[in-house]
Design an enzyme around this catalytic site. Structure first.
Site, mmCIF file in Angstrom:
data_model
loop_
_atom_site.group_PDB
_atom_site.id
_atom_site.type_symbol
_atom_site.label_atom_id
_atom_site.label_comp_id
_atom_site.label_asym_id
_atom_site.label_seq_id
_atom_site.Cartn_x
_atom_site.Cartn_y
_atom_site.Cartn_z
ATOM 1 N N GLU A 111 0.853 -1.187 0.000
ATOM 2 C CA GLU A 111 0.000 0.000 0.000
ATOM 3 C C GLU A 111 0.885 1.231 0.000
ATOM 4 O O GLU A 111 1.950 1.244 0.629
ATOM 5 C CB GLU A 111 -0.907 0.024 1.234
ATOM 6 C CG GLU A 111 -1.705 1.325 1.334
ATOM 7 C CD GLU A 111 -2.864 1.284 2.305
ATOM 8 O OE1 GLU A 111 -2.800 0.519 3.281
ATOM 9 O OE2 GLU A 111 -3.842 2.025 2.081
ATOM 10 N N CYS A 121 -6.600 1.064 2.777
ATOM 11 C CA CYS A 121 -7.590 2.152 2.784
ATOM 12 C C CYS A 121 -7.513 3.022 1.536
ATOM 13 O O CYS A 121 -8.504 3.685 1.200
ATOM 14 C CB CYS A 121 -7.391 3.021 4.009
ATOM 15 S SG CYS A 121 -7.869 2.204 5.535
ATOM 16 N N ASN A 154 -12.150 -3.221 0.586
ATOM 17 C CA ASN A 154 -11.093 -3.440 1.577
ATOM 18 C C ASN A 154 -11.716 -3.778 2.925
ATOM 19 O O ASN A 154 -12.335 -4.822 3.060
ATOM 20 C CB ASN A 154 -10.193 -2.205 1.648
ATOM 21 C CG ASN A 154 -9.099 -2.346 2.685
ATOM 22 O OD1 ASN A 154 -8.489 -3.408 2.803
ATOM 23 N ND2 ASN A 154 -8.842 -1.311 3.462
ATOM 24 N N GLU A 155 -11.629 -2.876 3.888
ATOM 25 C CA GLU A 155 -12.210 -3.157 5.201
ATOM 26 C C GLU A 155 -13.625 -2.606 5.222
ATOM 27 O O GLU A 155 -13.879 -1.552 5.788
ATOM 28 C CB GLU A 155 -11.364 -2.487 6.282
ATOM 29 C CG GLU A 155 -10.055 -3.200 6.526
ATOM 30 C CD GLU A 155 -9.236 -2.574 7.636
ATOM 31 O OE1 GLU A 155 -9.483 -1.403 7.991
ATOM 32 O OE2 GLU A 155 -8.340 -3.265 8.142
HETATM 33 O O1 AHR Z 1 -2.191 -1.334 6.725
HETATM 34 C C1 AHR Z 1 -2.667 -0.093 7.141
HETATM 35 C C2 AHR Z 1 -4.170 -0.001 7.047
HETATM 36 O O2 AHR Z 1 -4.765 -0.861 7.964
HETATM 37 C C3 AHR Z 1 -4.783 -0.421 5.749
HETATM 38 O O3 AHR Z 1 -4.785 0.600 4.834
HETATM 39 C C4 AHR Z 1 -6.186 -0.769 6.124
HETATM 40 O O4 AHR Z 1 -6.730 -1.763 5.313
HETATM 41 C C5 AHR Z 1 -6.077 -1.168 7.576
HETATM 42 O O5 AHR Z 1 -6.951 -0.476 8.368
#
Ligand code: AHR
Length: 667
Positions: free
Chosen positions: A46, A248, A381-382
């Site tokens: 990321e 994120c 993602n989350e």
């Molecule tokens: O890895 C950091 C963050 O943690 C990522 O962007 C997210 O998916 C999680 O909350």
């Protein structure tokens, strides 16, 4: 010295260990075992902590196209300089016009601050490039300077880099140079030369756009590619899966700033800059200048996956902006959802489509006519709740209908348990996704208590992708200390033992700039000149390079080595590697004492011969709170030694608080 300390520690604890009966680890070599997926250990990438721009992407110039929301961010303009917005690149329209100032001693120019400065290494070669044109027919000259704290360096570089802009038409100019000295905290300064002030009026000008500076020695020599030391460190982890672009950033602070893969392909000059979701964090570390140039875009991600031998796992937005930061009004409406679904379908075409298809053509034109052979796609993602599922379901249907061969990775949300997690797992089963992404950034107790997490997971239905995890110490100890990595190692024995359930696992986050991090711990840390592997890096590497082909049943003193009961503080797993022809046993000793252990291979065929000595690679240190740093990057590092075998058994003592990998060759 390090080995000596370790040896003394081991000897001291050996005396204590003599009194104890060896812990007996018995491996059922006759069992078929669970095949271990090639994707089992991999990378979660990321652009957080300046991992891409300012990190893996080797570009040294920040805001090279003058197209951050504030077009001059990262730049200082001096003399007679105008910012304009009718440039040659539609999606990055800004550029600068440098005019002769009209005064003999006043120069016009621009200066870029880089990412926490611009650093050059003595003797290394760099490529400067710029799109430019003259305002009239007469050629003009700019000078390229790297200025830093050492004026002698400044002069040497400056004098060697004149660049003539010869045409009134936009074209790209390039010049390479060798750095005469190391600069740590430099700036790139471009000046319009004024050789004869009398001949030049203020109508004399050059236009400059997409100003770029790269080392020429990049990963695999790709022009304007990836920072070599970082990319090689990632490759050395032998990843089987490469997840990108996050995290994120897939969701964005708002939908508008989500990662849009279509903006990240095609000529780099025309990839629009996007504000990075990590320009600030919940803990209020502010980096207002944190943008994505998209120079490291989806094409580059796919190429990198191929180069490091990992399956690509792209993740797309499902139409929800970051749910931590937004309420339901921020998300796409159901009417708008089709655009997001189309983006996902087009992405599969971009990766796998024939060059005669619209997106396959884009890939081919970028230099890769062969398909990337994409097999997995993550959606969201989350995410959580019904607002996710109502959007996710049409995605699944659309991908299944058009590309039934693609394996879909769904999500169980941001936590490792609880109501949201249970709801999502139920939905993922109903929708028959192939894998479910689980995240756990958790404290020490979680990692010891969850070594048996997957022992009782259902053996049917979606498989697990442990997509983001790291041991975050309790009491705010969120850094890469040895103990955290040891607990990760202990926990990972449970992933390996349950290789029939867990098909992918990726520690997160991956990379962090020491001056620009928003989140820690991370696997690899760097500044502009150096990098270092954390202790967790070595744990990941030990697992991935000793993955094996099938995991075998293992007992500890007769009981399944599940781990939860903390049997003598030992956690263990075993695999056979049919390709390398060996058995591999991983043992984490969390106890404060060295432990005598006996590894026994039971059920071997009569004609199977084992080597007389096994290899033990061990990660151990004298202080559980120790960590590697840029100044002392190998404070903690594994080393290998030989351990004698007695027939089909190996008797040894494993140091207190250590992680060891035993490799027993089949002859
Ligand atoms: O890895 C950091 C963050 O943690 C990522 O962007 C997210 O998916 C999680 O909350």
């Amino acid at each position: 010295m390090k080995h000596l300390t370790t040896l003394l520690l081991a000897l001291a604890s050996l005396c204590a260990a003599q009194a104890t009966e060896p812990a007996r680890l018995t491996i059922d070599a006759a069992a078929d075992g669970h095949p271990i997926a090639k994707t089992m250990y991999g990378l979660f990438f990321e652009d957080i902590n300046f991992a891409a721009d300012g990190g893996l992407y080797a570009e040294l110039v920040k805001n090279r196209s003058f197209d951050f929301d504030h077009p001059t961010t990262g730049w200082r303009l001096f003399g007679n300089v105008e910012l304009r917005e009718d440039g040659p690149f539609e999606r990055n329209p800004h550029y600068v016009r440098l005019r002769y100032s009209g005064h003999r001693d006043i120069y016009s120019g621009v200066e870029n601050e880089g990412f926490f400065g611009i650093a050059l290494k003595e003797g290394a070669e760099y490529r400067f490039s710029v799109w430019a044109r003259t305002l009239g027919e007469e050629p003009q000259q700019i000078s390229i300077n790297i200025v830093g704290d050492d004026p002698s360096v400044e002069n040497t570089v400056a004098k060697s880099l004149p660049l003539r802009i010869t045409s009134p038409k936009w074209q790209q100019y390039e010049v390479t140079f060798t750095a005469p000295a190391t600069i740590r905290d430099g700036r790139l300064r471009l000046i319009l030369e004024q050789p004869d002030p009398k001949r030049y009026s203020t109508s004399t000008a050059v236009d400059l756009e997409h100003i770029s500076l790269f080392p020429t020695d990049t990963y695999r020599g790709v022009k304007n590619g990836l920072r070599k030391d970082l990319a090689e460190a990632l490759e050395a982890l032998r990843p089987g899966i490469f997840r990108f672009p996050g995290g994120c950033i897939i969701e964005g602070t708002t939908l508008e700033t989500r990662y849009q893969w279509k903006n990240s392909v095609g000529p780099v000059e025309n990839r629009p800059a996007n504000q990075n979701r990590w320009h600030y964090t919940f803990r209020h570390r502010l980096f207002p200048d944190y943008y994505q140039s998209y120079g490291l875009g989806f094409y580059e991600f796919f190429c990198f996956s191929e180069q490091i031998g990992a399956e690509p796992l792209p993740v797309v937005s499902c139409g929800l902006a970051c749910q931590f930061q937004n309420d339901s009004t921020a998300h796409c409406s159901m009417e708008e959802l089709q655009t997001y679904i189309d983006d996902a379908l087009d992405l599969i075409e971009f990766a796998n489509g024939d060059p005669s298809t619209p997106w396959g053509k884009v890939r081919a034109e970028m230099g890769h006519p062969e398909p990337f052979n994409l097999k997995y796609l993550g959606i969201g993602n989350e995410q959580w709740g019904e607002e996710f599922i109502v959007r996710f379901e049409p995605f699944v249907q659309a991908v299944r209908a058009k590309y039934p061969e693609i394996q879909i990775v769904g999500t169980s949300g941001p936590s490792a348990g609880g109501e949201r997690f249970d709801y999502l797992w139920k939905e993922m089963r109903r929708l028959e996704v192939d894998l479910v992404d689980e995240h756990y950034y958790a404290n020490e107790a979680f990692f010891t208590n969850n070594a048996d997490r997957y022992d009782n997971y259902p053996r049917t239905g979606p498989k697990v992708f442990a997509g983001e995890y790291a041991c975050h110490g309790a009491n705010g100890k969120k850094f890469n200390h040895f103990n955290a990595s040891l607990l990760e190692a202990a926990f990972m024995t449970g992933l390996e033992r349950n290789a029939d359930v867990v098909r992918m696992a990726t520690f997160a986050p991956l990379l962090a700039h020491v001056e620009g991090w928003q989140w820690r711990p991370d696997l690899v840390w760097f500044d502009n000149l150096r990098m270092m592997r954390s202790s967790s890096y070595y744990v990941q590497q030990l697992y991935a390079t000793n993955r094996g082909t099938a995991s075998l049943p293992i007992t500890l003193d007769g009981a399944p080595a599940a781990g939860k009961e903390l049997q003598r503080g030992l956690y263990a797993s075993a695999v056979i590697d049919e390709e390398q022809r060996c058995y591999i046993v991983k043992v984490a000793n969390l106890a404060e004492e060295a432990q005598p252990i006996e590894i026994v291979l039971e059920g071997l065929k009569r004609n199977t011969k084992l080597a007389a000595v096994a290899e033990r690679t061990i990660l151990v240190t004298d202080d559980p709170m120790a960590e590697n740093t840029l100044d002392n990057p190998t404070r903690i590092a594994p080393y290998t030694e030989l351990v004698p075998m007695t027939g089909r058994a190996l008797n040894t003592v494993q140091a207190a608080r250590s992680f060891a990998v035993y490799k027993i060759a089949i002859q």
